[in-house]
Structure formats: C-alpha cells, structure tokens
Scaffold this active site. Structure first.
Site, PDB file in Angstrom:
ATOM      1  N   ASN A  12       5.670   7.892  -2.146  1.00 27.55           N
ATOM      2  CA  ASN A  12       5.676   7.355  -3.512  1.00 27.55           C
ATOM      3  C   ASN A  12       6.484   6.074  -3.672  1.00 27.55           C
ATOM      4  OD1 ASN A  12       4.074   9.424  -4.453  1.00 27.55           O
ATOM      5  ND2 ASN A  12       5.830  10.737  -4.907  1.00 27.55           N
ATOM      6  N   LYS A  14       7.744   2.131  -2.974  1.00 23.85           N
ATOM      7  CA  LYS A  14       7.060   0.851  -2.798  1.00 23.85           C
ATOM      8  C   LYS A  14       7.119   0.398  -1.347  1.00 23.85           C
ATOM      9  CE  LYS A  14       7.720  -4.018  -4.036  1.00 23.85           C
ATOM     10  NZ  LYS A  14       6.346  -4.500  -3.976  1.00 23.85           N
ATOM     11  N   LYS A  16       4.065   0.338   0.920  1.00 19.08           N
ATOM     12  CA  LYS A  16       2.985   0.775   1.809  1.00 19.08           C
ATOM     13  C   LYS A  16       2.018  -0.370   2.135  1.00 19.08           C
ATOM     14  CE  LYS A  16       2.138   3.915  -1.303  1.00 19.08           C
ATOM     15  NZ  LYS A  16       3.351   3.746  -2.152  1.00 19.08           N
ATOM     16  N   THR A  17       1.558  -1.019   1.098  1.00 19.38           N
ATOM     17  CA  THR A  17       0.598  -2.113   1.328  1.00 19.38           C
ATOM     18  C   THR A  17       1.298  -3.325   1.925  1.00 19.38           C
ATOM     19  OG1 THR A  17      -0.868  -1.355  -0.436  1.00 19.38           O
ATOM     20  CG2 THR A  17      -1.022  -3.679   0.175  1.00 19.38           C
ATOM     21  N   THR A  18       2.496  -3.616   1.456  1.00 21.48           N
ATOM     22  CA  THR A  18       3.181  -4.796   1.990  1.00 21.48           C
ATOM     23  C   THR A  18       3.558  -4.590   3.457  1.00 21.48           C
ATOM     24  OG1 THR A  18       5.157  -3.992   0.849  1.00 21.48           O
ATOM     25  CG2 THR A  18       4.006  -5.834  -0.153  1.00 21.48           C
ATOM     26  N   ARG A  26       1.831  -9.840  11.896  1.00 21.33           N
ATOM     27  CA  ARG A  26       2.328  -9.807  13.273  1.00 21.33           C
ATOM     28  C   ARG A  26       1.168  -9.854  14.263  1.00 21.33           C
ATOM     29  NH1 ARG A  26       6.632  -5.327  14.244  1.00 21.33           N
ATOM     30  NH2 ARG A  26       8.035  -6.916  13.457  1.00 21.33           N
ATOM     31  N   PHE A  68     -12.868   1.821  -7.011  1.00 25.77           N
ATOM     32  CA  PHE A  68     -12.858   2.795  -8.097  1.00 25.77           C
ATOM     33  C   PHE A  68     -11.508   2.748  -8.781  1.00 25.77           C
ATOM     34  CE2 PHE A  68     -10.348   5.901  -5.745  1.00 25.77           C
ATOM     35  CZ  PHE A  68     -10.597   5.512  -4.428  1.00 25.77           C
ATOM     36  N   TRP A  70      -8.386   4.585 -11.468  1.00 28.59           N
ATOM     37  CA  TRP A  70      -7.716   5.834 -11.815  1.00 28.59           C
ATOM     38  C   TRP A  70      -8.397   6.491 -13.004  1.00 28.59           C
ATOM     39  CZ3 TRP A  70      -4.377   7.254  -8.333  1.00 28.59           C
ATOM     40  CH2 TRP A  70      -3.685   6.287  -7.608  1.00 28.59           C
ATOM     41  N   GLU A 105      -5.190   1.798   0.696  1.00 27.79           N
ATOM     42  CA  GLU A 105      -5.422   2.808  -0.351  1.00 27.79           C
ATOM     43  C   GLU A 105      -6.560   3.772   0.011  1.00 27.79           C
ATOM     44  OE1 GLU A 105      -2.957   2.323  -2.241  1.00 27.79           O
ATOM     45  OE2 GLU A 105      -2.628   0.171  -2.355  1.00 27.79           O
TER      46      GLU A 105
HETATM   47  P1  ATP Z   1       3.283  -2.646  -2.420  1.00 27.11           P
HETATM   48  O1  ATP Z   1       1.854  -3.131  -2.648  1.00 27.11           O
HETATM   49  O2  ATP Z   1       4.242  -3.405  -3.268  1.00 27.11           O
HETATM   50  O3  ATP Z   1       3.641  -2.553  -0.986  1.00 27.11           O
HETATM   51  P2  ATP Z   1       2.639   0.152  -2.469  1.00 27.11           P
HETATM   52  O4  ATP Z   1       1.412  -0.207  -1.723  1.00 27.11           O
HETATM   53  O5  ATP Z   1       3.646   1.000  -1.782  1.00 27.11           O
HETATM   54  O6  ATP Z   1       3.347  -1.158  -2.998  1.00 27.11           O
HETATM   55  P3  ATP Z   1       0.970   1.485  -4.428  1.00 27.11           P
HETATM   56  O7  ATP Z   1       1.098   2.960  -4.476  1.00 27.11           O
HETATM   57  O8  ATP Z   1      -0.222   0.899  -3.764  1.00 27.11           O
HETATM   58  O9  ATP Z   1       2.310   0.856  -3.838  1.00 27.11           O
HETATM   59  O10 ATP Z   1       1.106   0.994  -5.916  1.00 27.11           O
HETATM   60  C1  ATP Z   1       0.637  -0.220  -6.359  1.00 27.11           C
HETATM   61  C2  ATP Z   1       1.602  -0.875  -7.323  1.00 27.11           C
HETATM   62  O11 ATP Z   1       2.584   0.010  -7.845  1.00 27.11           O
HETATM   63  C3  ATP Z   1       2.391  -1.996  -6.683  1.00 27.11           C
HETATM   64  O12 ATP Z   1       2.376  -3.092  -7.546  1.00 27.11           O
HETATM   65  C4  ATP Z   1       3.775  -1.465  -6.496  1.00 27.11           C
HETATM   66  O13 ATP Z   1       4.778  -2.444  -6.611  1.00 27.11           O
HETATM   67  C5  ATP Z   1       3.892  -0.462  -7.596  1.00 27.11           C
HETATM   68  N1  ATP Z   1       4.760   0.628  -7.174  1.00 27.11           N
HETATM   69  C6  ATP Z   1       4.848   1.149  -5.941  1.00 27.11           C
HETATM   70  N2  ATP Z   1       5.756   2.151  -5.891  1.00 27.11           N
HETATM   71  C7  ATP Z   1       6.245   2.258  -7.140  1.00 27.11           C
HETATM   72  C8  ATP Z   1       7.232   3.105  -7.754  1.00 27.11           C
HETATM   73  N3  ATP Z   1       7.873   4.019  -7.037  1.00 27.11           N
HETATM   74  N4  ATP Z   1       7.472   2.940  -9.084  1.00 27.11           N
HETATM   75  C9  ATP Z   1       6.819   2.003  -9.789  1.00 27.11           C
HETATM   76  N5  ATP Z   1       5.882   1.173  -9.274  1.00 27.11           N
HETATM   77  C10 ATP Z   1       5.600   1.285  -7.968  1.00 27.11           C
HETATM   78 MG    MG Z   2      -0.575  -0.059  -2.020  1.00 24.67          MG
END
Ligand code: ATP
Ligand code: MG
Length: 173
Positions: A12, A14, A16-18, A26, A68, A70, A105
C-alpha cells in the site's frame, strides 16, 4: 545467458510504479529494449510519459486500450477492455522483442477477476527464459507471489496525503 526474473512490487505504500520505472531506466542504460504496459486507466502519469519520449529508441510505452477504472459505470465494458489489454500484453511477452516488460498495475486484473489468474500465471511461467517481467499493483495474489523471484512490499509509514498535501508535479505525476 541471463536469467529472466519475475519481479513484483506490491503493498500500500508509494513507490511501486516509480521503482518499476527505475528498473526500466537501468535496463535501457545497457541498451536493453523495454516495453512498459499500463493497465489501469489514468495510472499513466504525464512526467514519465514525457521522460520516456527521450528514450523512444529503447523504451516503448503503451496505455492499453481504455484500461479500466475503479468506479466503473459499465463493468462488462471494463472487463472486455482489460481482456483486450491482457491479450496485447501476451503478444508483447511472446514477441521476443524486449529484454524487459513492465506490467504496471496488473495485479488488479487478478483482484477483480477480470482475467483468470491461471491465464496470467501460465503466460508469465512460459515466457521467454531471458525476459525480465516487472509487475506492479496492490494486493499481489498468493499465486503471483509464489511464482515471482523477487517480491517487494512497499509499506506506508508516512504519506503526505495524510497531512492534506495533494499530488504534486514530479512526485505523483
Ligand atoms: P508511484 O506511482 O508514485 O510509484 P504507486 O505505484 O506505489 O505510486 P499506486 O497504488 O499505483 O501507487 O497509486 C497511484 C497513486 O496513488 C500515485 O499517485 C501515488 O502517489 C498515490 N499513492 C500511492 N501510495 C499512496 C498512499 N499510501 N497514500 C496516498 N496516496 C498514495
Ligand atoms: Mg502504481
């Protein structure tokens, strides 16, 4: 011969994508071709889209179909577009054109039962042996975790959102 890894970024918190983008960055540094596929509508962010244009020769990015959402208004339509997206991902994986494929995702396709988990796991299991695959998304299923070589759980300790700080350029998008 290198050994293709299945890498999963879940949890949960932040990042994962970054982290997947960093992994891709890399890889292209070694001249490897990377395909970055995004499954969730709206999850592709302007920052990485623009940055990736500078590496067009090595990094192919695709927001798949409509993706899709939410809050679906038409679930059947979403299921169809998720399946079309997955069919395209399968072609990309089998194409042999890439050294790394990022399935950003992807976990939601399993979580929401839009694509049978076995279909996804079989495709990943039978991919070209040298292909690295990075999967991101919350709630990675036990089957996916079992199959993966590397699983990292992003754990939220603090997030600025909780203090009312909204998404910012260069950080969230
Ligand atoms: P990022 O893309 O920044 O690496 P993520 O891929 O881990 O984040 P997702 O679950 O894909 O996060 O969520 C997408 C969006 O929600 C992103 O803009 C991210 O910054 C935000 N987000 C991620 N984790 C949290 C959290 N714990 N609370 C609030 N917002 C979040
Ligand atoms: Mg993500």
């Amino acid at each position: 011969m290198s050994q293709g890894l299945l890498i999963v970024n879940t949890g949960n918190g932040k990042g994962k994508t970054t982290a997947a983008l960093g992994q891709a960055f890399r890889a292209i540094g070694h001249g490897f071709r990377v395909c970055f596929l995004q499954f969730l509508k709206g999850s592709w962010k302007y920052g990485e889209l623009e940055a990736a244009k500078r590496f067009e020769d090595l990094m192919e990015i695709r927001a798949l179909g409509k993706g899709f959402t939410w809050k679906s208004e038409d679930l059947n339509e979403d299921i169809q577009s998720a399946r079309d997206a997955w069919d395209l991902a399968k072609q990309v994986i089998a194409s042999g054109k890439f050294k790394m494929v990022v399935l950003d995702e992807l976990t939601y396709l399993i979580t929401y039962g839009m694509v049978p988990e076995e279909d996804i796991l079989n495709t990943l299991r039978n991919r070209p042996p040298e292909l690295h695959v990075v999967v991101t998304g919350r709630d990675a299923s036990p089957g996916l975790i079992e199959l993966a070589d590397l699983v990292t759980e992003m754990n939220e300790i603090k997030h600025p959102f909780r203090n009312g700080i909204k998404a910012q350029r260069g950080i969230e998008f």
